[in-house]
Enzyme design. Structure first.
Site, mmCIF file in Angstrom:
data_model
loop_
_atom_site.group_PDB
_atom_site.id
_atom_site.type_symbol
_atom_site.label_atom_id
_atom_site.label_comp_id
_atom_site.label_asym_id
_atom_site.label_seq_id
_atom_site.Cartn_x
_atom_site.Cartn_y
_atom_site.Cartn_z
ATOM 1 N N GLY A 69 0.820 -1.211 0.000
ATOM 2 C CA GLY A 69 0.000 0.000 0.000
ATOM 3 C C GLY A 69 0.852 1.258 0.000
ATOM 4 N N ASP A 75 -8.065 -0.583 1.519
ATOM 5 C CA ASP A 75 -8.540 0.795 1.699
ATOM 6 C C ASP A 75 -8.826 1.530 0.375
ATOM 7 O OD1 ASP A 75 -8.096 0.335 4.399
ATOM 8 O OD2 ASP A 75 -6.079 1.202 4.351
ATOM 9 N N ARG A 79 -10.320 -8.021 6.108
ATOM 10 C CA ARG A 79 -9.106 -8.341 5.343
ATOM 11 C C ARG A 79 -8.959 -9.841 5.140
ATOM 12 N NH1 ARG A 79 -4.879 -4.664 8.308
ATOM 13 N NH2 ARG A 79 -3.761 -6.602 8.607
ATOM 14 N N THR A 138 -4.273 -2.894 -1.298
ATOM 15 C CA THR A 138 -4.825 -2.446 -0.019
ATOM 16 C C THR A 138 -6.348 -2.544 -0.060
ATOM 17 O OG1 THR A 138 -5.289 -0.605 1.468
ATOM 18 C CG2 THR A 138 -4.636 0.014 -0.736
ATOM 19 N N ARG A 152 -33.446 -1.095 17.144
ATOM 20 C CA ARG A 152 -32.250 -0.463 17.735
ATOM 21 C C ARG A 152 -31.515 0.425 16.728
ATOM 22 N NH1 ARG A 152 -30.183 -6.035 20.550
ATOM 23 N NH2 ARG A 152 -31.004 -5.613 22.634
HETATM 24 O O1 F6P Z 1 -4.567 -0.616 5.558
HETATM 25 C C1 F6P Z 1 -5.387 -1.688 5.833
HETATM 26 C C2 F6P Z 1 -5.942 -1.603 7.225
HETATM 27 O O2 F6P Z 1 -6.768 -2.727 7.459
HETATM 28 C C3 F6P Z 1 -6.691 -0.312 7.546
HETATM 29 O O3 F6P Z 1 -7.995 -0.303 7.032
HETATM 30 C C4 F6P Z 1 -6.613 -0.298 9.042
HETATM 31 O O4 F6P Z 1 -6.654 1.027 9.516
HETATM 32 C C5 F6P Z 1 -5.275 -0.916 9.330
HETATM 33 O O5 F6P Z 1 -4.898 -1.646 8.176
HETATM 34 C C6 F6P Z 1 -5.237 -1.840 10.514
HETATM 35 O O6 F6P Z 1 -3.922 -2.211 10.723
HETATM 36 P P1 F6P Z 1 -3.434 -3.409 11.637
HETATM 37 O O7 F6P Z 1 -3.615 -4.671 10.872
HETATM 38 O O8 F6P Z 1 -2.014 -3.099 11.881
HETATM 39 O O9 F6P Z 1 -4.286 -3.406 12.877
#
Ligand code: F6P
Length: 359
Positions: A112, A137, A285, A135, A172
């Protein structure tokens, strides 16, 4: 002999293995010379400390559908690149030494934003580097799409779907926190796909009063529940007015686990409604890449291999207006791709009645 190195850096995602499969299969098919593949373990750490595995075509078979990364990954922060490791190792020099010692012709780096900055630095130091935009993101500048994004949107959408049924049964308010780091691509896409009532993203600072109004209006209209999707980096209008330093201080002083808790507390204070928080976290992820990601990962892998065979280095593989291409690393490193608050999807979502908390 064509000698190439492969590494996966930063947070993992679902389509890393599919991408590496694309690179290696293509090299084996298209290279006129025999190919030697060096798979570095745990991202740049493997390159720094000469931790690698010799791999071949067969090691990449069966990887199209497998999430995670067979090489392992880690974060080597760009801002600490020139700070020696705890054992005194000079990271940049060590990476150059490993590359030269193994007589590599090219290094493929799947990573990324931070990792791409390091790739650019290595390229400037004289290594042949090709970066591939990984990524969940989707914030990599210079490409319409990153691999990992659509799979994480799928997971986040499923989470919203599942919350929908329980939220409506109990009447809710649910605050669902979605990943995305400093940008709002996943929450925006998953929020629209999941039929959220409110979507709060960093690019559009919110006023909590506007969120409360949505909940109250829905109550009046007989909808007993409200789904508020919150980006992990969502910020209020007051927070957006702070300097970067002040905002960092505020986040550091946070006593709650994350932004969803703060927003839920505000809603609770103002409405007294029954509220629950849901955070899918790293499930976004995990698991298998979806079909779209498998295709895009394959395209990126193939294009990266072809770029190497043509001797085109110092580039990142990208998709621009639907066309696969190469962009110079120096043009993209260090920049972020944000959601355009005036972009089509935001406009369409607003027209449909989804609130972004800004008005
Ligand atoms: O960049 C990918 C990501 O999953 C982001 O969305 C998130 O902020 C970050 O990595 C979380 O990082 P880690 O796996 O170090 O907790």
């Amino acid at each position: 002999m064509l000698r190439v190195g492969l590494l996966t850096s930063g947070g993992d995602c679902q389509a890393l293995n599919a991408t590496m499969r694309g690179i290696v299969k293509t090299l084996y098919r298209q290279s006129k010379e025999p190919v030697e593949v060096y798979g570095f373990e745990d991202g740049y750490q493997g390159l720094i400390y000469e931790r690698y595995r010799m791999m071949d075509n067969r090691d990449f078979s069966g990887l199209l559908t497998r999430g995670g990364t067979v090489l392992g990954t880690s974060r080597t922060p760009f801002k600490l690149l020139d700070t020696p490791e705890a054992d005194g190792v000079n990271k940049v020099q060590a990476m150059k030494d490993t590359y030269r010692k193994l007589k590599l012709d090219c290094l493929f780096m799947l990573g990324g934003n931070g990792s791409t900055k390091t790739a650019n630095r290595l390229s400037q130091e004289g290594l042949n580097v090709i970066a591939l935009p990984k990524t969940i993101d989707n914030d990599t500048y210079g490409t319409d799409m990153t691999f990992g994004f659509t799979s994480s949107v799928e997971v986040a959408t499923r989470c919203i779907d599942e919350i929908h049924t329980t939220a409506s049964s109990h009447g809710r308010v649910f605050v669902i926190e979605i990943m995305g780091h400093k940008v709002g691509w996943i929450p925006l896409y998953a929020g629209v796909a999941g039929g959220a009532d409110v979507i709060l993203i960093p690019e559009i600072p919110y006023d909590i009063e506007n969120v409360i109004r949505v909940i109250e209006d829905r109550d009046k209209a007989g909808s007993r529940f409200t789904i508020v999707v919150v980006a992990e980096g969502a910020i209020s209008k007051e927070e957006a007015a702070l300097s970067k330093k002040e905002y960092k201080k505020l986040v550091a002083a946070r006593t709650t686990p994350s932004v969803a808790y703060d927003i839920a507390a505000e809603i609770d204070k103002r409405t007294g409604r029954e509220i629950r928080i849901a955070i899918p976290g790293h499930t976004q992820r995990g698991g298998q890449p979806d079909a779209q990601d498998r295709i895009f990962a394959t395209q990126c892998g193939v294009e990266a291999a072809l770029s190497c065979l043509k001797g085109k280095y110092g580039v990142m593989i990208a998709q621009v207006n639907g066309k696969m291409c190469r962009v110079p690393l120096e043009d993209v490193a260090g920049k972020l791709k944000y959601v355009d608050p005036k972009g089509d999807l935001v406009k369409e979502a607003k027209a449909l009645g989804i609130s972004f908390g800004d008005e």
